[in-house]
Motif scaffolding. Structure first.
Motif, PDB file in Angstrom:
ATOM      1  N   TYR A 278      -7.648  -1.063  -2.985  1.00  0.00           N
ATOM      2  CA  TYR A 278      -8.985  -0.043  -1.378  1.00  0.00           C
ATOM      3  C   TYR A 278      -7.791   0.960  -1.459  1.00  0.00           C
ATOM      4  O   TYR A 278      -7.549   2.149  -1.047  1.00  0.00           O
ATOM      5  CB  TYR A 278     -10.173  -0.611  -0.780  1.00  0.00           C
ATOM      6  CG  TYR A 278     -10.886   0.463  -0.459  1.00  0.00           C
ATOM      7  CD1 TYR A 278     -11.129   1.344  -1.091  1.00  0.00           C
ATOM      8  CD2 TYR A 278     -10.508   0.223   1.261  1.00  0.00           C
ATOM      9  CE1 TYR A 278     -12.297   1.810  -0.350  1.00  0.00           C
ATOM     10  CE2 TYR A 278     -10.903   1.650   1.903  1.00  0.00           C
ATOM     11  CZ  TYR A 278     -11.815   2.063   1.610  1.00  0.00           C
ATOM     12  OH  TYR A 278     -11.880   3.319   1.515  1.00  0.00           O
ATOM     13  N   VAL A 279      -6.911  -0.304  -0.052  1.00  0.00           N
ATOM     14  CA  VAL A 279      -5.931  -0.420   0.977  1.00  0.00           C
ATOM     15  C   VAL A 279      -4.913   1.278   0.365  1.00  0.00           C
ATOM     16  O   VAL A 279      -4.653   2.618   0.570  1.00  0.00           O
ATOM     17  CB  VAL A 279      -5.255  -1.152   1.497  1.00  0.00           C
ATOM     18  CG1 VAL A 279      -4.112   0.153   3.059  1.00  0.00           C
ATOM     19  CG2 VAL A 279      -6.215  -1.599   2.558  1.00  0.00           C
ATOM     20  N   TYR A 280      -4.395   0.732  -0.957  1.00  0.00           N
ATOM     21  CA  TYR A 280      -3.021   1.707  -1.778  1.00  0.00           C
ATOM     22  C   TYR A 280      -3.688   2.280  -2.625  1.00  0.00           C
ATOM     23  O   TYR A 280      -3.198   3.838  -2.441  1.00  0.00           O
ATOM     24  CB  TYR A 280      -2.144   0.278  -2.117  1.00  0.00           C
ATOM     25  CG  TYR A 280      -1.400  -0.950  -1.627  1.00  0.00           C
ATOM     26  CD1 TYR A 280      -1.170  -0.403  -0.549  1.00  0.00           C
ATOM     27  CD2 TYR A 280      -1.383  -1.906  -1.925  1.00  0.00           C
ATOM     28  CE1 TYR A 280      -0.830  -1.002   1.222  1.00  0.00           C
ATOM     29  CE2 TYR A 280      -1.208  -2.430  -0.571  1.00  0.00           C
ATOM     30  CZ  TYR A 280      -0.810  -2.079   0.748  1.00  0.00           C
ATOM     31  OH  TYR A 280       0.014  -2.988   1.827  1.00  0.00           O
ATOM     32  N   GLU A 281      -5.256   1.871  -3.403  1.00  0.00           N
ATOM     33  CA  GLU A 281      -4.856   2.901  -4.317  1.00  0.00           C
ATOM     34  C   GLU A 281      -6.105   4.021  -4.370  1.00  0.00           C
ATOM     35  O   GLU A 281      -6.280   5.887  -4.412  1.00  0.00           O
ATOM     36  CB  GLU A 281      -5.692   2.109  -5.639  1.00  0.00           C
ATOM     37  CG  GLU A 281      -3.685   1.455  -6.209  1.00  0.00           C
ATOM     38  CD  GLU A 281      -4.066   0.719  -7.464  1.00  0.00           C
ATOM     39  OE1 GLU A 281      -5.697   0.618  -7.718  1.00  0.00           O
ATOM     40  OE2 GLU A 281      -3.191  -0.325  -7.557  1.00  0.00           O
ATOM     41  N   THR A 282      -6.967   3.457  -3.830  1.00  0.00           N
ATOM     42  CA  THR A 282      -8.228   4.213  -4.005  1.00  0.00           C
ATOM     43  C   THR A 282      -8.121   5.140  -2.468  1.00  0.00           C
ATOM     44  O   THR A 282      -8.401   6.611  -2.158  1.00  0.00           O
ATOM     45  CB  THR A 282      -9.014   3.506  -3.180  1.00  0.00           C
ATOM     46  OG1 THR A 282      -9.701   2.208  -3.989  1.00  0.00           O
ATOM     47  CG2 THR A 282     -10.768   4.536  -3.030  1.00  0.00           C
ATOM     48  N   LEU A 283      -7.527   4.939  -1.409  1.00  0.00           N
ATOM     49  CA  LEU A 283      -7.346   6.113  -0.203  1.00  0.00           C
ATOM     50  C   LEU A 283      -5.789   6.668  -0.566  1.00  0.00           C
ATOM     51  O   LEU A 283      -6.736   7.890   0.010  1.00  0.00           O
ATOM     52  CB  LEU A 283      -6.889   4.799   0.681  1.00  0.00           C
ATOM     53  CG  LEU A 283      -8.242   4.630   1.793  1.00  0.00           C
ATOM     54  CD1 LEU A 283      -8.041   3.886   3.281  1.00  0.00           C
ATOM     55  CD2 LEU A 283      -9.333   5.623   2.028  1.00  0.00           C
ATOM     56  N   GLY A 284      -4.725   6.217  -1.230  1.00  0.00           N
ATOM     57  CA  GLY A 284      -4.117   7.722  -1.673  1.00  0.00           C
ATOM     58  C   GLY A 284      -3.318   7.373  -0.034  1.00  0.00           C
ATOM     59  O   GLY A 284      -2.652   8.924  -0.146  1.00  0.00           O
ATOM     60  N   TRP A 285      -3.078   6.577   1.076  1.00  0.00           N
ATOM     61  CA  TRP A 285      -2.579   6.652   2.542  1.00  0.00           C
ATOM     62  C   TRP A 285      -1.050   7.245   2.649  1.00  0.00           C
ATOM     63  O   TRP A 285      -0.630   7.071   3.570  1.00  0.00           O
ATOM     64  CB  TRP A 285      -3.529   6.474   3.863  1.00  0.00           C
ATOM     65  CG  TRP A 285      -5.145   7.535   3.686  1.00  0.00           C
ATOM     66  CD1 TRP A 285      -5.669   8.324   2.794  1.00  0.00           C
ATOM     67  CD2 TRP A 285      -5.754   6.329   4.937  1.00  0.00           C
ATOM     68  NE1 TRP A 285      -6.863   8.468   3.925  1.00  0.00           N
ATOM     69  CE2 TRP A 285      -6.087   7.787   4.747  1.00  0.00           C
ATOM     70  CE3 TRP A 285      -5.787   5.461   5.674  1.00  0.00           C
ATOM     71  CZ2 TRP A 285      -8.018   7.141   5.804  1.00  0.00           C
ATOM     72  CZ3 TRP A 285      -7.094   5.815   6.150  1.00  0.00           C
ATOM     73  CH2 TRP A 285      -7.778   7.282   6.226  1.00  0.00           C
ATOM     74  N   THR A 286      -0.611   6.590   1.430  1.00  0.00           N
ATOM     75  CA  THR A 286       0.234   4.940   1.659  1.00  0.00           C
ATOM     76  C   THR A 286       1.381   6.371   2.178  1.00  0.00           C
ATOM     77  O   THR A 286       2.399   5.962   3.226  1.00  0.00           O
ATOM     78  CB  THR A 286       0.700   5.015   0.016  1.00  0.00           C
ATOM     79  OG1 THR A 286       0.851   4.975  -1.088  1.00  0.00           O
ATOM     80  CG2 THR A 286      -0.239   3.013   0.311  1.00  0.00           C
ATOM     81  N   ASP A 287       1.679   7.009   1.316  1.00  0.00           N
ATOM     82  CA  ASP A 287       2.472   8.122   1.149  1.00  0.00           C
ATOM     83  C   ASP A 287       2.888   8.940   3.271  1.00  0.00           C
ATOM     84  O   ASP A 287       3.799   8.601   3.740  1.00  0.00           O
ATOM     85  CB  ASP A 287       2.886   9.317   1.113  1.00  0.00           C
ATOM     86  CG  ASP A 287       3.471   9.157  -0.516  1.00  0.00           C
ATOM     87  OD1 ASP A 287       4.123   7.939  -0.635  1.00  0.00           O
ATOM     88  OD2 ASP A 287       2.962   9.606  -1.698  1.00  0.00           O
ATOM     89  N   VAL A 288       1.611   9.312   3.086  1.00  0.00           N
ATOM     90  CA  VAL A 288       1.167   9.563   5.353  1.00  0.00           C
ATOM     91  C   VAL A 288       1.359   8.481   6.277  1.00  0.00           C
ATOM     92  O   VAL A 288       3.107   9.058   6.942  1.00  0.00           O
ATOM     93  CB  VAL A 288      -0.009  10.187   5.101  1.00  0.00           C
ATOM     94  CG1 VAL A 288      -0.258  10.507   6.647  1.00  0.00           C
ATOM     95  CG2 VAL A 288      -0.171  10.839   4.368  1.00  0.00           C
ATOM     96  N   VAL A 289       1.381   6.679   5.637  1.00  0.00           N
ATOM     97  CA  VAL A 289       1.360   6.151   6.995  1.00  0.00           C
ATOM     98  C   VAL A 289       2.873   5.730   6.382  1.00  0.00           C
ATOM     99  O   VAL A 289       3.371   5.794   7.557  1.00  0.00           O
ATOM    100  CB  VAL A 289       0.576   5.119   6.580  1.00  0.00           C
ATOM    101  CG1 VAL A 289       0.778   4.231   7.261  1.00  0.00           C
ATOM    102  CG2 VAL A 289      -0.744   5.665   6.625  1.00  0.00           C
ATOM    103  N   VAL A 290       3.727   5.547   5.605  1.00  0.00           N
ATOM    104  CA  VAL A 290       5.215   5.072   5.843  1.00  0.00           C
ATOM    105  C   VAL A 290       5.907   6.891   6.171  1.00  0.00           C
ATOM    106  O   VAL A 290       6.133   6.115   7.074  1.00  0.00           O
ATOM    107  CB  VAL A 290       5.457   5.147   4.384  1.00  0.00           C
ATOM    108  CG1 VAL A 290       6.805   5.072   4.123  1.00  0.00           C
ATOM    109  CG2 VAL A 290       4.858   3.884   3.707  1.00  0.00           C
ATOM    110  N   THR A 291       5.370   7.383   5.922  1.00  0.00           N
ATOM    111  CA  THR A 291       6.254   8.963   7.343  1.00  0.00           C
ATOM    112  C   THR A 291       5.625   8.354   8.211  1.00  0.00           C
ATOM    113  O   THR A 291       6.865   8.620   9.291  1.00  0.00           O
ATOM    114  CB  THR A 291       5.738  10.257   6.421  1.00  0.00           C
ATOM    115  OG1 THR A 291       4.884  10.212   4.860  1.00  0.00           O
ATOM    116  CG2 THR A 291       6.059  11.245   6.872  1.00  0.00           C
ATOM    117  N   LEU A 292       4.296   8.586   8.797  1.00  0.00           N
ATOM    118  CA  LEU A 292       4.276   8.257  10.431  1.00  0.00           C
ATOM    119  C   LEU A 292       5.550   7.002  10.565  1.00  0.00           C
ATOM    120  O   LEU A 292       6.152   7.066  11.866  1.00  0.00           O
ATOM    121  CB  LEU A 292       2.671   7.496  10.248  1.00  0.00           C
ATOM    122  CG  LEU A 292       1.648   9.093  10.713  1.00  0.00           C
ATOM    123  CD1 LEU A 292       0.574   7.996  11.072  1.00  0.00           C
ATOM    124  CD2 LEU A 292       1.988  10.018  11.849  1.00  0.00           C
ATOM    125  N   SER A 293       4.590   6.174   9.952  1.00  0.00           N
ATOM    126  CA  SER A 293       6.203   4.681  10.285  1.00  0.00           C
ATOM    127  C   SER A 293       7.278   5.336  10.659  1.00  0.00           C
ATOM    128  O   SER A 293       8.221   4.939  11.473  1.00  0.00           O
ATOM    129  CB  SER A 293       6.124   3.861   9.831  1.00  0.00           C
ATOM    130  OG  SER A 293       6.457   3.777   8.263  1.00  0.00           O
TER     131      SER A 293
END
Lengths: 524, 81, 492, 151
Positions: A278-293
């Motif tokens: 869910y977190v990595y695939e359905t949401l698709g926020w990974t790029d955004v959060v990694v950029t934030l970090s």
């Protein structure tokens, strides 16, 4: 007895707090031994639980509070569940708290002589809260424990100086916002699943269509909540002042543990509640959060560069390190997650060690500025050994654990193709190198000519070898940091190296938790 | 009919919250916050959460108001905003 | 190839590390302390020598501690190149120890125990690098060496030492953390969990030319100890260190660790075969070539003898990088050979600089006119060593340079071939006047060298020995030659 | 309109939350911030209580004697002990869960109220201490004093 270990971890500090509340005000001398004893027992119970976890075939230890039985394999009552991740965290929290109690003896008596019982009661409750967070498997219980640890934390910080009180108030405001968001998010989860048991939520969620808005909102609220509480840039405003002005023993407890426990909650939510798919695939926020970090890491490092106050500098480094871990957890591969969890442990120890060193230095020199380090290699050699190890670990040089956590994080970053994150990690390592070598250099040089003394070979050798021995060096009062402070610091410094050398064992344990991530990768 | 009552309380709540935040006198603000809490109790009781309503009446409206007023007496009554 | 599991590499590495204990214990009695250093040195050398026959007969010694990260053990593996380097480092350590005794006592330096302790640790790190079986082990010891030499570089603890030390660490740590670490992890990820020098070769299809170029540059510039411009300026700055440190560490151990690592990258990590298919190494060749010429030109303007030697070292290191980046068999072999050849020559030069300083307190070339007559042994050795560094006949330097030039010719890189020739001329231009003035020049006004005598025997004997070895290497390069041939042949 | 009226509780909770959040961040006076905090927390409690509501007809979660035991089980009611509840569970077809509001959010909120008040208490204590040190509860004044070096 053995099967009661999980609950004993929490009960020991709780009963310790009650005992101090009864006895401590009349006999303040009892506070310290009671706290040490409570923490030692809690620590032993945590290690026992860890052993149980290792011995259990499923890799988890489950403990039902009050034993009301189970329905469909879900506990009716609040459930304690210890898997490899929480077991590691429990051992970490209880041992850091235990060592810090020993360390705190001198400082508490110096800084807050009139509030010794208050300090230790709050301390024990805070530790109980943190341990509870890691052990509980109930989402609402988690919130309550977060608030318990926060409330005691606010008070512990406010015990300190004038500035500490103001920063504590800001912390109350931000902390409440964060915790409330978390609570709201849990509410949305409850609407959707009708349960608060985290494993149960997970199994029910698997049956719910992926695009449920309530779950998305819930996840977002929970993440914002924990990000506020872990001081993830740009939500970090409360942290630097709060930890920098807190009493030494408070800072040394909260700086390494509180943010890390919040990261633990984030990882727990990602892995065990919402699930990596869910977190990595359905949401698709990974790029955004990694950029934030990435931004968090760079910004934290920049702020740290510009601080002249030691503890302020360290707190901004914490802000950067939070970016490491959030980024690692969101890289969406098992390496990144392993790195995040491993860094959780190693960063806690590094920060702990550095805060203890700074506490010793500030208490001995009375100078909170960076200049306090001038010439300390000669005056406080043992302290500086600890400092050097922790600094090398912060920079990330082998064989300290800081190197290996960076290794896993970088590897995860490269595997995920997030090169900006990789760059930020390297940048922050270099900034740390600048920051810490500035201190090492100061400590190394000013010693030789600090007070206009001529350098003599014999003198030099003697200082180096016997610097910490109070009897042989009557003049060097600076060297007389008591062993109750030096001992815990050295233990942690050795721990930094041990954690590094045995990193493959630790990552093997972590691997049990992130195993489901590997399944995800295999599916791709 | 009860739904209308409900909506009235809810709107009233918002209004009172704004008033509590905008009065310059902190003592008044604390009092108004007490009223806010009691309205909340009413709402919850009506929504079927009797236990929450009781607790809020005792703890939220009672204790909070008392400690807030005590603090205001200990410090200062005036607020700049 | 026969693989022998043996603890000897570990013991050889530990010998100097363990020597720290007696050095610290005997800190009150200098004689015992320094005896401990020498004993450790002898023990180390003999341990290395015991492995020599085996290596020459084609065996490979291995030793594994623990698997530190999945797929990467902390492992020692002694092959021809490692043996070559270990042999040079450990034999020169003994001589340097003797020399250091004379130098440090002659100048009544402070904190000598610290000096000897960190010296010994540095040697352990150097041997660790030489014996590394994989990139990770190499990296660990590489960092250890950077840190262990920091107290040596900043030994004087004054302002100059401070800025020198700052440059030193920021260059070495900055590049290794900033460049090598990501490159290494990149290799690890792309190769499928291995960093071993013997397993990493098959990159075709995994890396495209641009990635290979990036990786190569990260490695070559990341190993800043190899001193490719613009990452060279730590070396002249590190000359604030006492001369034994400059001699062993900044002519042999530290800088050679740099080029050694670069050679490992070329031969063991990326592989010359792969690199010749993607044609990216020429970028490195040009960078190294430019460094050779520029550093020689800078050296000509220096008046401080040690700084001159430092820039000369920068140039000579780039010879090695240039040679290996040509990828031709002879050039690679020449590069490997240049490690010992240059080491013996350059250490002699540094020994001489130190001996002059101990005897007269002079650091600047302009003050050395006519000194040669007062210190014939020192300046005689200086002349021989200078010849070796220039690459004149009857010295070992000629052989390695010849191989590199041969390789350049074979690789059809005529411009780079010219670099070798031109720089040799430049080397002559900056070395020859020193020798000439020292023997034939007249002292500057008001300076008398009448009372000048040779430095203490402990200083002079080592430099005479190393100068002699430089000459002997011309006639008997056998062992080193065989070791490098071993490396070359095992590749093909 | 229908959508807004049906979810009116939720809209108000969002509005109240925003008011509280705004006050916590933007208000200058510390006590005012805490007033905002209380509003913020009660808004969340309102949200939770609203979860439990089940529309028209559902009542508070208190069961009458008849509902639990049924009319024909009255004579067995004297039997004390655990098996009593087993009987009750087995013989409860007539209780319809839809007629009762969900009590679990309520129970949770009891804790949340207490936590909220505890937070308020700690915060008020801290603000008293602030007043003791700085003589004011206005953020501007305090920050000015800190910058003057009085902190």
């Amino acid at each position: 007895m053995v099967e009661q270990f999980p609950i004993l971890i929490e009960l020991c500090p709780l009963f310790g707090a009650i005992l101090i509340a009864i006895l401590g005000f009349r006999m303040p001398k009892l506070c310290y031994p009671i706290t040490v004893l409570a923490m030692a027992l809690s620590c032993a119970a945590a290690i026992g639980t860890f052993m149980m976890m290792l011995a259990s075939p499923s890799g988890t230890v489950i403990y039902d509070l009050s034993g009301w039985g189970r329905v469909n394999d879900t506990a009716i009552s609040i459930e304690y569940r210890v898997d490899a991740l929480s077991a590691l965290m429990l051992v970490l929290i209880s041992s850091v708290a235990f060592l810090n109690v020993i360390y705190s003896k001198v400082r508490v008596a110096q800084e807050t002589p009139s509030k010794i019982p208050h300090f230790y009661i709050l301390y024990l409750l805070l530790v109980a809260g943190l341990e509870g967070i890691t052990i509980t498997n109930d989402a609402f219980n988690l919130y309550v424990l977060v608030e318990i640890s926060s409330l005691t934390g606010y008070a512990l910080i406010a015990i300190g100086s004038k500035r500490a009180v103001i920063s504590s108030f800001n912390y109350v405001i931000m902390g409440t916002i964060g915790a409330s968001f978390f609570l709201l998010g849990v509410g949305y989860l409850y609407i959707k699943t009708g349960t608060l048991n985290m494993s149960d939520i997970r199994s029910i969620m698997e049956a719910i269509p992926d695009d449920s808005k309530a779950i998305k909102v819930g996840f977002m609220l929970i993440m914002i909540g924990v990000w506020v509480k872990m001081a993830f840039f740009p939500l970090h405003g409360w942290l630097p002042n709060a930890y920098a002005y807190a009493p030494t023993a408070t800072g040394a407890l909260m700086a390494p543990l509180v943010t890390k426990v919040m990261i633990y909650i984030m990882i727990r939510m990602m892995l065990s509640v919402f699930g990596p798919e869910y977190v990595y695939e359905t949401l698709g926020w990974t790029d955004v959060v990694v950029t934030l970090s990435t931004i968090a890491i760079v910004a934290g490092s920049f702020f740290a560069l510009s601080r002249s106050d030691l503890r302020k500098m360290l707190t901004y480094i914490i802000v950067a390190e939070v970016g490491y871990m959030v980024g690692g957890a969101w890289l969406a591969n098992s390496q990144g997650m392993t790195g995040a969890i491993y860094h959780l442990l190693s960063d806690a120890l590094m920060t702990f060690c550095l805060f203890m060193v700074v506490g010793i230095v500030v208490s001995r020199t009375g100078d909170p500025k960076l200049t306090a380090f001038q010439g300390l290699y000669r005056k406080m050699p043992i302290t500086m050994v600890g400092f050097t190890i922790a600094a090398l670990s912060m920079i990330g040089l082998p064989p300290t654990c800081g190197f290996f956590s960076k290794w896993y994080l970088l590897r995860g970053g490269i595997e995920a193709g997030q090169y900006h994150y990789v760059g930020a990690l390297l940048f922050s390592s270099l900034v740390n190198a600048v920051l810490f070598f500035r201190l090492i250099e100061m400590a190394y040089y000013h010693g030789a000519h600090a007070h206009g003394e001529p350098i003599r070979d014999e003198d030099h050798e003697q200082y180096r070898m016997h610097g910490a021995d109070p009897d042989s060096q009557p003049k060097e009062t600076l060297a007389n940091a008591p062993w109750s402070m030096l001992g815990p610091m050295l233990v942690v410094a050795i721990g930094l190296i041990a954690l590094g050398v045995f990193n493959s064992t630790v990552t093997e344990w972590i691997g049990q938790v992130v195993a489901n991530l590997n399944v995800l990768e295999g599916a791709n | 009919m009860i739904a209308v009552f409900d909506i009235c309380i809810l709107i009233f709540l918002v209004a009172i919250a704004i008033i509590a935040l905008s009065v310059k006198d902190l003592l008044a603000s604390a009092m108004i916050l007490g009223i806010y809490s009691f309205l909340m109790c009413l709402l919850w009781a009506e929504m079927g959460a009797v236990d929450v309503a009781f607790t809020e009446a005792a703890v939220g409206a009672g204790v909070s108001t008392v400690i807030m007023i005590a603090t205001v007496y200990q410090t200062s009554r005036k607020s700049s905003d | 190839m026969e693989i022998v599991t043996s603890i000897i590499p570990l013991l050889a590495c530990l010998a100097s590390l363990l020597a720290v204990i007696p050095i610290v214990v005997f800190r009150k009695s200098p004689n015992l302390r320094e005896a401990a250093t020498v004993v450790a040195g002898v023990a180390k050398l003999s341990l290395v020598l015991t492995m020599l026959p085996g290596i020459l007969s084609g065996k490979v010694y291995e030793f594994t501690f623990i698997e530190i990260i999945e797929g990467i053990p902390l492992q020692f593996r002694v092959d021809g190149l490692g043996m070559l380097f270990a042999l040079v480092a450990s034999s020169l350590w003994i001589l340097t120890s003797f020399y250091a005794v004379g130098y440090m006592r002659g100048l009544k330096e402070h904190a000598q125990t610290r000096f000897y302790s960190f010296f010994a640790i540095s040697l352990s790190a150097t041997l660790g690098v030489a014996f590394s079986a994989n990139l990770f082990t190499l990296y660990v010891f590489y960092e250890m060496l950077s840190l262990a030499t920091f107290p040596l570089v900043t030994h004087n603890q004054d302002k100059e030492a401070r800025s020198g030390g700052r440059t030193y660490l920021s260059y070495l740590l900055g590049t290794s953390v900033g460049f090598v670490l990501p490159a290494m992890i990149f290799c690890y990820v792309k190769s499928g969990s291995s960093l071993s020098f013997t397993e990493l070769h098959d990159w075709s299809g995994v890396l495209d030319p641009s990635a290979a170029l990036l990786l190569l540059l990260l490695f070559v510039f990341g190993f800043a100890k190899a001193g490719i411009m613009p990452f060279h300026s730590w070396l002249p700055n590190a000359m604030v260190a006492p001369t034994p440190v400059s001699a062993l560490l900044h002519a042999v151990a530290v800088v050679k660790v740099g080029v050694f690592s670069v050679i490992r990258v070329f031969t063991g990590v990326l592989g010359t075969d792969f690199l010749s298919t993607v044609d990216v190494a020429t970028v490195v060749s040009w960078a190294a070539g430019a460094t050779v010429i520029i550093s020689s030109l800078i050296a000509m303007t220096q008046d401080n003898l040690k700084r001159l030697l430092a820039f000369s070292t920068v140039g000579q290191l780039s010879y090695i990088t240039l040679g290996v980046s040509l990828l031709a068999t002879q050039a690679v072999q020449g590069s490997m050979l240049h490690i010992p050849m240059h080491a013996f020559g350059k250490i002699t030069l540094f020994f001489c600089a130190g001996a002059i300083y101990v005897a007269t307190g002079k650091k600047y070339i302009s003050q050395m006119r006519g000194l040669g007559r007062a210190m014939p042994w020192t300046f005689g050795a200086f002349a021989i060593a200078a010849m070796s560094v220039i690459g004149l006949p009857l010295t070992g330097g000629l052989l390695s340079k010849m191989y590199m030039i041969w390789g350049a010719a074979n690789a059809q890189q005529h411009a780079l071939l010219a670099v070798y020739l031109v720089s040799s001329v430049l080397n002559g231009v900056y070395f020859f006047p020193i020798v000439y003035r020292a023997f034939l020049g007249k002292p500057a006004d008001g300076e008398m060298h009448d009372r000048v005598k040779e430095a203490p025997l402990a200083c002079v004997i080592p430099l005479v020995i190393t100068a002699t070895v430089s000459v002997l290497l011309f006639f008997f390069p056998g062992v080193f030659f065989e070791l490098t041939t071993l490396m070359i042949s095992s590749k093909s | 309109m229908e959508f807004i009226v049906n979810n009116f509780n939720y809209w108000i909770y969002v509005i109240l939350m925003m008011i509280g959040l705004f006050a916590m961040i933007a208000k200058n006076n510390l006590i005012k911030k805490l007033v905002g905090m209380t509003i913020f927390q009660t808004a969340i409690i309102l949200f939770y209580v609203s979860i439990g509501v089940k529309g028209e007809g559902a009542t508070i979660p208190i069961l009458s004697y008849e509902q639990v035991h049924g009319t024909h089980h009255v004579e067995e009611a004297d039997h004390a002990g655990e098996d009593d509840s087993h009987h009750a569970q087995a013989d409860l077809p007539e209780i319809d869960a839809r007629t009762i509001t969900n009590p679990i959010p309520h129970v949770l909120m009891l804790t949340a109220i207490v936590v909220g008040v505890a937070t308020l208490g700690v915060a008020l204590a801290i603000s008293q201490r602030i007043f003791h040190f700085y003589g004011s509860l206005d953020e501007d004044v305090i920050l000015a004093k800190i910058q003057k070096g009085d902190g």
